[in-house]
Design a protein around this motif. Structure first.
Motif, PDB file in Angstrom:
ATOM      1  N   LYS A 143       0.835  -1.205   0.000  1.00 39.89           N
ATOM      2  CA  LYS A 143       0.000   0.000   0.000  1.00 39.89           C
ATOM      3  C   LYS A 143       0.868   1.253   0.000  1.00 39.89           C
ATOM      4  CE  LYS A 143      -4.058  -1.962   2.236  1.00 39.89           C
ATOM      5  NZ  LYS A 143      -4.847  -2.038   3.466  1.00 39.89           N
ATOM      6  N   GLU A 144       2.036   1.191   0.630  1.00 39.24           N
ATOM      7  CA  GLU A 144       2.916   2.352   0.690  1.00 39.24           C
ATOM      8  C   GLU A 144       3.600   2.622  -0.658  1.00 39.24           C
ATOM      9  OE1 GLU A 144       3.824   1.675   5.417  1.00 39.24           O
ATOM     10  OE2 GLU A 144       5.461   1.502   3.996  1.00 39.24           O
ATOM     11  N   GLN A 145       3.682   1.595  -1.492  1.00 43.25           N
ATOM     12  CA  GLN A 145       4.284   1.788  -2.811  1.00 43.25           C
ATOM     13  C   GLN A 145       3.308   2.578  -3.684  1.00 43.25           C
ATOM     14  OE1 GLN A 145       5.202  -2.136  -4.173  1.00 43.25           O
ATOM     15  NE2 GLN A 145       7.131  -2.236  -3.067  1.00 43.25           N
ATOM     16  N   LEU A 146       3.871   3.373  -4.549  1.00 46.92           N
ATOM     17  CA  LEU A 146       3.038   4.211  -5.411  1.00 46.92           C
ATOM     18  C   LEU A 146       2.692   3.485  -6.694  1.00 46.92           C
ATOM     19  CD1 LEU A 146       5.093   7.518  -5.018  1.00 46.92           C
ATOM     20  CD2 LEU A 146       3.006   6.889  -3.802  1.00 46.92           C
ATOM     21  N   SER A 147       1.514   3.783  -7.217  1.00 47.79           N
ATOM     22  CA  SER A 147       1.107   3.205  -8.502  1.00 47.79           C
ATOM     23  C   SER A 147       1.836   3.949  -9.626  1.00 47.79           C
ATOM     24  CB  SER A 147      -0.398   3.335  -8.688  1.00 47.79           C
ATOM     25  OG  SER A 147      -0.727   4.701  -8.844  1.00 47.79           O
ATOM     26  N   LYS A 148       1.781   3.411 -10.827  1.00 49.92           N
ATOM     27  CA  LYS A 148       2.446   4.053 -11.978  1.00 49.92           C
ATOM     28  C   LYS A 148       1.907   5.462 -12.176  1.00 49.92           C
ATOM     29  CE  LYS A 148       3.757   0.020 -14.710  1.00 49.92           C
ATOM     30  NZ  LYS A 148       3.549  -0.718 -15.942  1.00 49.92           N
ATOM     31  N   THR A 149       0.595   5.598 -12.042  1.00 47.02           N
ATOM     32  CA  THR A 149      -0.030   6.912 -12.237  1.00 47.02           C
ATOM     33  C   THR A 149       0.481   7.902 -11.198  1.00 47.02           C
ATOM     34  OG1 THR A 149      -2.003   5.613 -12.776  1.00 47.02           O
ATOM     35  CG2 THR A 149      -2.281   7.998 -12.676  1.00 47.02           C
ATOM     36  N   GLN A 150       0.545   7.419  -9.918  1.00 45.47           N
ATOM     37  CA  GLN A 150       1.030   8.303  -8.858  1.00 45.47           C
ATOM     38  C   GLN A 150       2.481   8.686  -9.107  1.00 45.47           C
ATOM     39  OE1 GLN A 150       0.041   5.616  -5.649  1.00 45.47           O
ATOM     40  NE2 GLN A 150      -1.557   7.000  -4.873  1.00 45.47           N
ATOM     41  N   LYS A 151       3.275   7.726  -9.576  1.00 43.51           N
ATOM     42  CA  LYS A 151       4.684   8.000  -9.847  1.00 43.51           C
ATOM     43  C   LYS A 151       4.816   9.032 -10.964  1.00 43.51           C
ATOM     44  CE  LYS A 151       6.654   3.581  -8.386  1.00 43.51           C
ATOM     45  NZ  LYS A 151       7.223   2.313  -8.842  1.00 43.51           N
ATOM     46  N   ARG A 152       3.986   8.905 -12.008  1.00 38.41           N
ATOM     47  CA  ARG A 152       4.032   9.869 -13.123  1.00 38.41           C
ATOM     48  C   ARG A 152       3.690  11.263 -12.622  1.00 38.41           C
ATOM     49  NH1 ARG A 152       0.746   6.308 -16.533  1.00 38.41           N
ATOM     50  NH2 ARG A 152       2.205   4.832 -17.408  1.00 38.41           N
ATOM     51  N   LYS A 153       2.598  11.367 -11.824  1.00 35.99           N
ATOM     52  CA  LYS A 153       2.200  12.684 -11.312  1.00 35.99           C
ATOM     53  C   LYS A 153       3.314  13.291 -10.480  1.00 35.99           C
ATOM     54  CE  LYS A 153      -2.820  11.985 -11.194  1.00 35.99           C
ATOM     55  NZ  LYS A 153      -3.980  11.766 -10.345  1.00 35.99           N
TER      56      LYS A 153
END
Length: 158
Positions: A143-153
């Motif tokens: 859960k603490e890891q970021l999704s690809k979308t979150q990483k892009r933002k």
């Protein structure tokens, strides 16, 4: 009269004595089980007495092989059977099934004093309690890891 009665009379006596007793079970007209202690008692055990053809002149067969006894150590079972056999020797030639069941009931605490209570259960409970923690902590990490979308933002912001 129990002392000299033939097996048929002993059978009728057992049926009348233990009528309605949930601990007593007639497996056949020559084989009986008796549960010593309540079914939820960790020190309860089941004894089975079977009459050979020559009973009561010869000893009944006493067994503790019932599945109910699977948590009791073999040393404790052996000890209980040895003590019951002493009773058998003392009562040879007489109707003794009732005597054996009552003797076991009277001596339950003594018979089971060295039987550990819930050793297996407590160990397995601690394992069960410990095991769910491992996947739970892994889920938290994910859960603490970021999704690809979150990483892009986040990358776009910087």
């Amino acid at each position: 009269w129990l002392a000299v009665c033939p097996p048929q009379m002993e059978l009728e006596a057992l049926r009348s004595i233990y009528e309605g007793d949930l601990c007593f079970r007639e497996l056949s007209p020559v084989s009986f089980q008796y549960r010593i202690g309540e079914s939820d008692d960790p020190k309860a055990f089941l004894i089975e007495v079977s009459w050979p053809e020559t009973y009561p002149q010869t000893a009944p067969v006493i067994s503790m092989d019932a599945f109910f006894n699977n948590t009791i150590s073999s040393a404790i079972k052996r000890s209980i059977l040895d003590k019951l056999m002493v009773e058998v020797e003392a009562n040879l030639g007489t109707a003794m099934t009732y005597t054996l069941f009552e003797y076991a009931k009277d001596n339950k605490e003594l018979f089971m004093e060295n039987q550990p209570v819930n050793t297996v259960t407590s160990v397995s409970n601690s394992n069960v309690i410990g095991t769910p923690d491992v996947p739970a902590s892994k889920k938290k990490d994910k859960k603490e890891q970021l999704s690809k979308t979150q990483k892009r933002k986040l990358a776009d912001k910087t």
